[in-house]
Design a protein around this motif. Structure first.
Motif, mmCIF file in Angstrom:
data_model
loop_
_atom_site.group_PDB
_atom_site.id
_atom_site.type_symbol
_atom_site.label_atom_id
_atom_site.label_comp_id
_atom_site.label_asym_id
_atom_site.label_seq_id
_atom_site.Cartn_x
_atom_site.Cartn_y
_atom_site.Cartn_z
ATOM 1 N N TRP A 13 0.671 -1.289 -0.058
ATOM 2 C CA TRP A 13 0.043 0.129 0.088
ATOM 3 C C TRP A 13 0.831 1.329 -0.002
ATOM 4 N N GLN A 14 1.935 1.333 0.708
ATOM 5 C CA GLN A 14 2.938 2.266 0.545
ATOM 6 C C GLN A 14 3.543 2.456 -0.737
ATOM 7 N N THR A 15 3.860 1.360 -1.518
ATOM 8 C CA THR A 15 4.683 1.473 -2.877
ATOM 9 C C THR A 15 3.634 2.087 -3.741
ATOM 10 N N LEU A 16 2.027 1.928 -3.673
ATOM 11 C CA LEU A 16 1.041 2.406 -4.221
ATOM 12 C C LEU A 16 0.989 3.771 -4.342
ATOM 13 N N GLY A 17 1.316 4.356 -3.070
ATOM 14 C CA GLY A 17 1.227 5.948 -2.750
ATOM 15 C C GLY A 17 0.131 6.071 -1.776
ATOM 16 N N PHE A 18 -0.015 5.293 -0.814
ATOM 17 C CA PHE A 18 -0.909 5.580 0.299
ATOM 18 C C PHE A 18 -0.226 5.978 1.367
ATOM 19 N N GLU A 19 -0.767 6.774 2.174
ATOM 20 C CA GLU A 19 -0.183 7.158 3.742
ATOM 21 C C GLU A 19 -0.596 5.871 4.356
ATOM 22 N N VAL A 20 0.198 4.929 5.147
ATOM 23 C CA VAL A 20 -0.082 4.009 5.882
ATOM 24 C C VAL A 20 0.097 3.881 7.223
ATOM 25 N N LEU A 21 -1.019 3.467 7.977
ATOM 26 C CA LEU A 21 -0.605 3.257 9.438
ATOM 27 C C LEU A 21 -1.101 2.026 10.094
ATOM 28 N N SER A 22 -0.137 1.302 10.440
ATOM 29 C CA SER A 22 -0.261 0.151 10.806
ATOM 30 C C SER A 22 -0.461 -0.281 12.342
ATOM 31 N N ILE A 23 -1.522 -0.670 12.817
ATOM 32 C CA ILE A 23 -1.898 -0.525 14.199
ATOM 33 C C ILE A 23 -2.523 -1.611 14.740
ATOM 34 N N ASN A 24 -2.613 -1.801 16.111
ATOM 35 C CA ASN A 24 -3.494 -2.911 16.735
ATOM 36 C C ASN A 24 -4.916 -2.502 16.632
ATOM 37 N N PRO A 56 -3.990 9.252 -0.474
ATOM 38 C CA PRO A 56 -5.334 8.431 0.231
ATOM 39 C C PRO A 56 -4.533 7.778 1.322
ATOM 40 N N LYS A 57 -5.481 7.566 2.512
ATOM 41 C CA LYS A 57 -5.009 6.975 3.723
ATOM 42 C C LYS A 57 -5.534 5.495 3.918
ATOM 43 N N VAL A 58 -4.570 4.607 4.401
ATOM 44 C CA VAL A 58 -5.116 3.427 4.674
ATOM 45 C C VAL A 58 -4.693 3.093 6.120
ATOM 46 N N ILE A 59 -5.593 2.442 6.911
ATOM 47 C CA ILE A 59 -5.255 2.136 8.471
ATOM 48 C C ILE A 59 -5.375 0.447 8.388
ATOM 49 N N ILE A 60 -4.165 -0.160 8.494
ATOM 50 C CA ILE A 60 -4.006 -1.402 8.577
ATOM 51 C C ILE A 60 -4.279 -2.099 10.069
ATOM 52 N N GLY A 61 -5.470 -2.349 10.307
ATOM 53 C CA GLY A 61 -5.716 -2.848 11.651
ATOM 54 C C GLY A 61 -5.498 -4.296 11.808
ATOM 55 N N ASN A 62 -4.369 -4.382 12.714
ATOM 56 C CA ASN A 62 -3.979 -6.010 12.892
ATOM 57 C C ASN A 62 -5.034 -6.501 13.923
ATOM 58 N N THR A 63 -6.001 -7.619 13.551
ATOM 59 C CA THR A 63 -6.929 -7.888 14.476
ATOM 60 C C THR A 63 -6.986 -9.387 14.695
ATOM 61 N N VAL A 64 -7.706 -9.853 15.414
ATOM 62 C CA VAL A 64 -8.078 -11.205 15.670
ATOM 63 C C VAL A 64 -9.414 -11.682 15.644
ATOM 64 N N LYS A 65 -9.440 -12.733 14.836
ATOM 65 C CA LYS A 65 -10.882 -13.007 14.324
ATOM 66 C C LYS A 65 -11.635 -13.587 15.659
ATOM 67 N N GLY A 66 -12.751 -13.154 15.916
ATOM 68 C CA GLY A 66 -13.493 -13.679 17.108
ATOM 69 C C GLY A 66 -12.857 -13.026 18.353
ATOM 70 N N LYS A 67 -12.461 -11.950 18.135
ATOM 71 C CA LYS A 67 -11.651 -11.132 19.337
ATOM 72 C C LYS A 67 -12.677 -10.981 20.499
ATOM 73 N N GLY A 68 -12.286 -11.349 21.323
ATOM 74 C CA GLY A 68 -12.891 -11.342 22.979
ATOM 75 C C GLY A 68 -13.769 -12.696 23.322
ATOM 76 N N VAL A 69 -13.605 -13.702 22.324
ATOM 77 C CA VAL A 69 -14.517 -15.010 22.869
ATOM 78 C C VAL A 69 -13.075 -16.095 22.752
ATOM 79 N N SER A 70 -12.679 -16.526 24.028
ATOM 80 C CA SER A 70 -11.515 -17.184 23.933
ATOM 81 C C SER A 70 -11.732 -18.496 22.806
#
Lengths: 315, 266
Positions: B188-199, B221-235
């Motif tokens: 996404w950076q290479t494409l020309g986006f401003e990238v923010l990788s977060i939790n 253009p902006k992109v937030i890459i939200g690093n997530t967990v599928k099913g977050k909150g239910v063990s």
């Protein structure tokens, strides 16, 4: 028709709400509107699906958006974007496909669109416009803008009309005669093949000719219904496959209207019956929608016995 | 300063989601739990009336419904019709029902081009509104992602904020094993986006991240890459592909509720 289209777009583009998007096509045709529309003329590149999605976003914010490409690319390639992004939301996005039917001739099958009307006329709330004559391009564009609803405009290689008043209605009268024995309905510029067939054989007085411009059919022209009822012989000519074409549309309308016929024939695109390629005339001839075959069928029908008379044993 | 009350939504909306899915006996729970925090940060915290928010990963519709219930657009009564015959709230968002749901979504790869079109319209009108779109990382497999990305860069849509819910799982496998990482920071950076990788579950990072991107008027253009967990909150759901599909039985339902209450003090 592309020139006529470009002319009317340059007029309607004076409205600041009109946006024109092209899928990287328009060389030698759209330079003028590109210059006059400035940032409201957008080339979205060779990316048709995105073009329709972007158009839906623009329309959502109040713009009226024309999207232009070669007919097959702007219909089949992005059919789902048209169905969901545009039609589900009744947005003013107007799909313009150039070179409908076999219009791109020797360019080959990838560039032909002989199933487009089936696809587009089945989209929810979509109206299809297929001008027969050059003059109908302008009236169709104006009608599309006035409707503000999803529309598909199929452009082809049209000629100037022989008639004074052309209208983008479901069915328009092109020529009629009190002595007519046959009713012919044609879709789009292929009507010129019908006109050539009639004129070559001197059959003008024997045929009532109508053009279908707007689909799906609504309120069929009274003169057309009268002609079908009187002649009981109906020939339908279209540069589109039978499935989902105007003959099928019309058969349903006639049955719903309880109109019965003695003779009905659909002349339509057959695809590539011999597996070979050529110009538009070549493909029309292969499909039997050329002036020669149309003339042959009219002649057969005119010389056949009157079925009512046959029934009574009188010849 | 972030209003502290917004943190309670992380647990409360999750409980609401579990209730909804359980009573509907429906799947897609894991997908909704994965992106709900990104939605709280963008749709609930940041979005102003003139802004638009599009949930492109339409299968997480329940998340959208609970957020719009919180903002007052979808009533409790309406929310109770989720999945039932005659509802305005099917498994994927429907067209023309709520102003907070401007487009029907559910077929992947549609939201980004639409959001780019909205951002382009805002630019043409010299309107300062933002256009948000939330996608899944699996969804970025779709070719329209790359068409819309190039369009957004070319048209300098720095009023467009793409949020990617990157949980690393997709329909039938791990994202890395299928087409590789189509939601990678580098691409996404290479494409020309401003990238923010977060939790993508940390509300502070999400809210401050969007703040930062909104202030950055650099034509990118902006992109937030939200690093997530599928099913977050239910063990038992976390990082499990099957919770893309499965509904909850009564025993697991109770466990899910307990898990969320414990983790979020909800």
């Amino acid at each position: 028709m592309r020139k006529a289209f470009s002319n009317i777009i340059s007029k309607v583009a004076e409205d600041e709400k009109v946006i024109f998007i092209t899928g990287d096509l328009g060389f030698n045709a759209f330079e003028n509107i590109q210059e006059s529309m400035k940032d409201r003329f957008i080339n979205t590149g060779v990316a048709e699906q995105n073009m329709i999605g972007v158009a839906a976003g623009l329309a959502h914010k109040g713009y009226k958006v024309f999207c232009y490409s070669i007919a097959p690319f702007i219909t089949y390639r992005c059919l789902e974007q048209i169905r969901i992004d545009v039609c589900f939301h009744k947005l003013p996005v107007f799909i313009v496909g150039n070179g409908g039917g076999y219009g791109y001739g020797i360019m080959g099958a990838t560039h032909h669109s002989i199933e487009d009307i089936a696809c587009m006329s089945s989209m929810p709330g979509m109206t299809c416009y297929v001008p027969s004559f050059v003059e109908e391009v302008e009236t169709s564009v104006l009608k599309i803008l006035e409707s503000g609803a999803p529309a598909y405009l199929r452009l082809g290689l049209g000629k100037k009309s022989l008639i004074k008043q052309t209208k983008p209605e479901s069915v328009n009268t092109v020529s009629s005669s009190p002595e007519a024995k046959i009713t012919i309905l044609a879709l789009g510029p292929v009507i010129n093949n019908v006109i050539a067939a009639i004129e070559n054989a001197g059959y003008k007085d024997k045929v009532n000719l109508f053009s279908a411009v707007k689909l799906p059919f609504e309120n069929l022209n009274a003169a057309f219904l009268q002609s079908v009822t009187n002649t009981k012989k109906l020939l339908v000519v279209e540069e589109h496959i039978a499935r989902g074409g105007i003959a099928e549309h019309l058969a349903l309308s006639l049955m719903n209207n309880n109109i019965h016929l003695n003779k009905f024939k659909s002349l339509h695109a057959l695809g590539y019956p011999n597996g070979l390629y050529g110009d538009q005339n070549y493909h029309q001839t292969q499909s039997g929608i050329d002036p020669g075959n149309i003339q042959k069928i009219i002649k057969e029908w005119l010389t056949m016995s009157n079925p009512d008379a046959e029934h009574r044993g009188i010849h | 300063m972030i209003d502290q009350s917004i943190y309670s939504l992380q647990g409360n909306l999750r409980l609401q989601l579990i209730e909804m899915y359980h009573s509907a006996n429906a799947g897609h729970i894991g997908c909704s739990l994965s992106c709900i925090d990104l939605m709280i940060g963008s749709l609930i915290h940041h979005k102003k009336e003139e802004d638009s928010f599009i949930l492109s990963k339409g299968h997480a519709a329940a998340s959208l419904y609970v957020c719009l219930n919180h903002t007052g657009e979808i009533s409790n009564e309406e929310l109770n019709t989720f999945y039932k015959n005659g509802t305005k709230l099917p498994a994927h968002p429907a067209a023309n029902k709520f102003s907070g749901i401007p487009f029907a979504l559910g077929s992947l790869g549609h939201g980004f081009p639409i959001a780019a079109g909205i951002a382009k319209a805002n630019k043409l009108k010299k309107n300062t509104a933002y256009s948000y779109v939330l996608m899944s990382d699996g969804e970025t497999n779709e070719g329209t992602t790359w068409e819309a990305a190039h369009f957004s860069v070319m048209h300098k849509l720095d009023n467009l904020i793409v949020l990617i819910d990157k949980n690393g799982l997709q329909g039938f496998g791990n994202t890395k094993d299928i087409l590789g990482d189509t939601a990678s920071e580098e691409k996404w950076q290479t494409l020309g986006f401003e990238v923010l990788s977060i939790n993508g579950h940390d509300l502070e990072q999400i809210i401050n991240g969007i703040d930062k991107l909104k202030k950055s008027k650099n034509s990118k253009p902006k992109v937030i890459i939200g690093n997530t967990v599928k099913g977050k909150g239910v063990s038992f759901m976390e990082n499990e592909m099957k919770w893309h599909y499965l509904p909850l039985d009564p025993r697991l339902y109770q466990q899910a509720i307990n898990d969320i209450k414990k983790q979020y003090s909800a």
